[in-house]
Enzyme design. Sequence first.
Site, PDB file in Angstrom:
ATOM      1  N   GLU A 209      -9.485  -9.548  -8.538  1.00  0.00           N
ATOM      2  CA  GLU A 209      -8.418  -8.338  -8.173  1.00  0.00           C
ATOM      3  C   GLU A 209      -7.178  -8.450  -9.087  1.00  0.00           C
ATOM      4  O   GLU A 209      -6.696  -7.189  -9.172  1.00  0.00           O
ATOM      5  CB  GLU A 209      -7.980  -8.434  -6.557  1.00  0.00           C
ATOM      6  CG  GLU A 209      -9.149  -8.237  -5.633  1.00  0.00           C
ATOM      7  CD  GLU A 209      -8.708  -8.632  -4.326  1.00  0.00           C
ATOM      8  OE1 GLU A 209      -7.568  -8.879  -3.883  1.00  0.00           O
ATOM      9  OE2 GLU A 209      -9.546  -8.400  -3.234  1.00  0.00           O
TER      10      GLU A 209
ATOM     11  N   THR B 196      -5.801  -7.386  10.244  1.00  0.00           N
ATOM     12  CA  THR B 196      -6.020  -6.247   9.873  1.00  0.00           C
ATOM     13  C   THR B 196      -5.606  -4.926  10.587  1.00  0.00           C
ATOM     14  O   THR B 196      -4.921  -4.296  10.237  1.00  0.00           O
ATOM     15  CB  THR B 196      -7.679  -5.980   9.501  1.00  0.00           C
ATOM     16  OG1 THR B 196      -7.993  -6.881   8.762  1.00  0.00           O
ATOM     17  CG2 THR B 196      -7.828  -4.600   8.727  1.00  0.00           C
TER      18      THR B 196
ATOM     19  N   ASN C 272      -1.793  -0.147   7.208  1.00  0.00           N
ATOM     20  CA  ASN C 272      -1.493  -1.508   7.393  1.00  0.00           C
ATOM     21  C   ASN C 272      -0.454  -1.906   6.459  1.00  0.00           C
ATOM     22  O   ASN C 272      -0.444  -3.394   6.413  1.00  0.00           O
ATOM     23  CB  ASN C 272      -2.507  -2.197   8.053  1.00  0.00           C
ATOM     24  CG  ASN C 272      -3.503  -2.529   6.898  1.00  0.00           C
ATOM     25  OD1 ASN C 272      -3.467  -2.270   5.907  1.00  0.00           O
ATOM     26  ND2 ASN C 272      -4.643  -3.079   7.274  1.00  0.00           N
TER      27      ASN C 272
ATOM     28  N   PHE D 177     -15.497   3.352   7.022  1.00  0.00           N
ATOM     29  CA  PHE D 177     -14.231   3.616   6.799  1.00  0.00           C
ATOM     30  C   PHE D 177     -13.964   3.800   5.276  1.00  0.00           C
ATOM     31  O   PHE D 177     -12.623   4.039   4.643  1.00  0.00           O
ATOM     32  CB  PHE D 177     -13.023   2.524   7.409  1.00  0.00           C
ATOM     33  CG  PHE D 177     -13.293   1.305   6.930  1.00  0.00           C
ATOM     34  CD1 PHE D 177     -12.851   0.619   5.812  1.00  0.00           C
ATOM     35  CD2 PHE D 177     -14.153   0.238   7.709  1.00  0.00           C
ATOM     36  CE1 PHE D 177     -13.049  -0.695   5.354  1.00  0.00           C
ATOM     37  CE2 PHE D 177     -14.447  -1.194   7.593  1.00  0.00           C
ATOM     38  CZ  PHE D 177     -13.803  -1.309   6.110  1.00  0.00           C
TER      39      PHE D 177
ATOM     40  N   LYS E  64       0.956  -1.324  -0.075  1.00  0.00           N
ATOM     41  CA  LYS E  64      -0.039   0.059  -0.121  1.00  0.00           C
ATOM     42  C   LYS E  64       0.941   1.277  -0.044  1.00  0.00           C
ATOM     43  O   LYS E  64       2.028   1.200   0.463  1.00  0.00           O
ATOM     44  CB  LYS E  64      -0.826   0.010   1.287  1.00  0.00           C
ATOM     45  CG  LYS E  64      -1.920  -1.256   1.068  1.00  0.00           C
ATOM     46  CD  LYS E  64      -2.961  -1.047   2.575  1.00  0.00           C
ATOM     47  CE  LYS E  64      -3.851  -2.170   2.379  1.00  0.00           C
ATOM     48  NZ  LYS E  64      -4.942  -2.190   3.491  1.00  0.00           N
TER      49      LYS E  64
ATOM     50  N   HIS F  54      -2.039  -5.314   1.213  1.00  0.00           N
ATOM     51  CA  HIS F  54      -3.130  -5.825   0.948  1.00  0.00           C
ATOM     52  C   HIS F  54      -3.167  -7.266   0.492  1.00  0.00           C
ATOM     53  O   HIS F  54      -2.039  -7.298  -0.187  1.00  0.00           O
ATOM     54  CB  HIS F  54      -3.941  -5.073   0.029  1.00  0.00           C
ATOM     55  CG  HIS F  54      -5.226  -5.867  -0.579  1.00  0.00           C
ATOM     56  ND1 HIS F  54      -6.345  -5.804  -0.166  1.00  0.00           N
ATOM     57  CD2 HIS F  54      -5.437  -6.506  -1.729  1.00  0.00           C
ATOM     58  CE1 HIS F  54      -7.159  -6.592  -0.844  1.00  0.00           C
ATOM     59  NE2 HIS F  54      -6.676  -7.170  -1.869  1.00  0.00           N
TER      60      HIS F  54
ATOM     61  N   TYR G  89     -12.022  -2.368  -3.740  1.00  0.00           N
ATOM     62  CA  TYR G  89     -12.619  -2.443  -2.613  1.00  0.00           C
ATOM     63  C   TYR G  89     -13.978  -2.329  -2.776  1.00  0.00           C
ATOM     64  O   TYR G  89     -14.657  -1.824  -1.803  1.00  0.00           O
ATOM     65  CB  TYR G  89     -12.070  -1.505  -1.700  1.00  0.00           C
ATOM     66  CG  TYR G  89     -10.476  -1.398  -1.042  1.00  0.00           C
ATOM     67  CD1 TYR G  89     -10.359  -2.855  -0.440  1.00  0.00           C
ATOM     68  CD2 TYR G  89      -9.494  -0.568  -1.357  1.00  0.00           C
ATOM     69  CE1 TYR G  89      -9.044  -2.997   0.146  1.00  0.00           C
ATOM     70  CE2 TYR G  89      -8.322  -1.097  -0.719  1.00  0.00           C
ATOM     71  CZ  TYR G  89      -8.117  -2.300   0.094  1.00  0.00           C
ATOM     72  OH  TYR G  89      -6.860  -2.562   0.655  1.00  0.00           O
TER      73      TYR G  89
ATOM     74  N   ARG H 111       2.226  -6.805   9.168  1.00  0.00           N
ATOM     75  CA  ARG H 111       1.584  -6.056  10.093  1.00  0.00           C
ATOM     76  C   ARG H 111       1.868  -5.734  11.598  1.00  0.00           C
ATOM     77  O   ARG H 111       1.811  -4.528  11.965  1.00  0.00           O
ATOM     78  CB  ARG H 111       0.099  -6.299   9.887  1.00  0.00           C
ATOM     79  CG  ARG H 111      -0.593  -5.787   8.239  1.00  0.00           C
ATOM     80  CD  ARG H 111      -1.960  -6.387   8.103  1.00  0.00           C
ATOM     81  NE  ARG H 111      -2.594  -5.919   6.868  1.00  0.00           N
ATOM     82  CZ  ARG H 111      -3.789  -6.345   6.718  1.00  0.00           C
ATOM     83  NH1 ARG H 111      -4.225  -7.394   7.101  1.00  0.00           N
ATOM     84  NH2 ARG H 111      -4.090  -5.892   5.389  1.00  0.00           N
TER      85      ARG H 111
ATOM     86  N   ARG I 228      -2.331 -14.772   3.855  1.00  0.00           N
ATOM     87  CA  ARG I 228      -3.022 -13.900   4.910  1.00  0.00           C
ATOM     88  C   ARG I 228      -2.107 -14.236   6.285  1.00  0.00           C
ATOM     89  O   ARG I 228      -2.240 -13.256   7.035  1.00  0.00           O
ATOM     90  CB  ARG I 228      -4.474 -14.516   4.650  1.00  0.00           C
ATOM     91  CG  ARG I 228      -5.219 -14.152   3.759  1.00  0.00           C
ATOM     92  CD  ARG I 228      -5.538 -12.754   3.588  1.00  0.00           C
ATOM     93  NE  ARG I 228      -6.187 -12.074   4.822  1.00  0.00           N
ATOM     94  CZ  ARG I 228      -6.976 -11.150   4.828  1.00  0.00           C
ATOM     95  NH1 ARG I 228      -7.010 -10.134   3.457  1.00  0.00           N
ATOM     96  NH2 ARG I 228      -7.687 -10.623   5.680  1.00  0.00           N
TER      97      ARG I 228
END
Length: 139
Positions: free
Chosen positions: A127, A92, A113, A58, A10, A116, A50, A103, A86
């Site tokens: 995606e 998250t 964070n 948010f 990100k 993604h 998203y 993270r 993951r």
Amino acid sequence: MLERTVVIVKPDGVRRRLIGEVIRRIENKDLKITRLRMIYPSVECIERLYDVHKGKPFYEDLVRFMASGPIVAMVVEGDEAVKVVRNLIGSTDGREASPGTIRGDYALSVRENIVHAADSVERAEYEIKIVFSDTCGTY
Ligand code: IDP
Ligand code: MG
């Protein structure tokens, strides 16, 4: 089961010079990076990425943040890659994420964070199409 997923560094991760750290952790795990691309994404691209969060409190800030600078998108392959990645990135909220995860080691925020990752094989395919399309952004 061999799977492929998508990981995105990100804008905060890029600003904090963590592209290499994210790649290193993925490769250390013996996962294979098969595509890699840096882009400055458009708001429209992030809204597509998203779509499932549209309407959440948010959402607006998330879209603004994700379109605030360059991102690095990659396709990652390996045995059960979706779940394995993951687990590598952690939960998250950076404040809650376990030490040892990306993270957990680098984020102190729930929005900013660092990374993604897709949460299912189906989402990964959706995606990948979005972030590797010519219309997602420039660079
Ligand atoms: P994930 O990235 O761990 O899959 P999601 O629930 O899918 O988490 O949320 C997508 C992204 O939206 C998060 O990574 C984070 O950047 C942001 N986000 C999620 N929940 C919140 C929140 O409560 N406040 C602010 N931002 C959030
Ligand atoms: Mg998610």
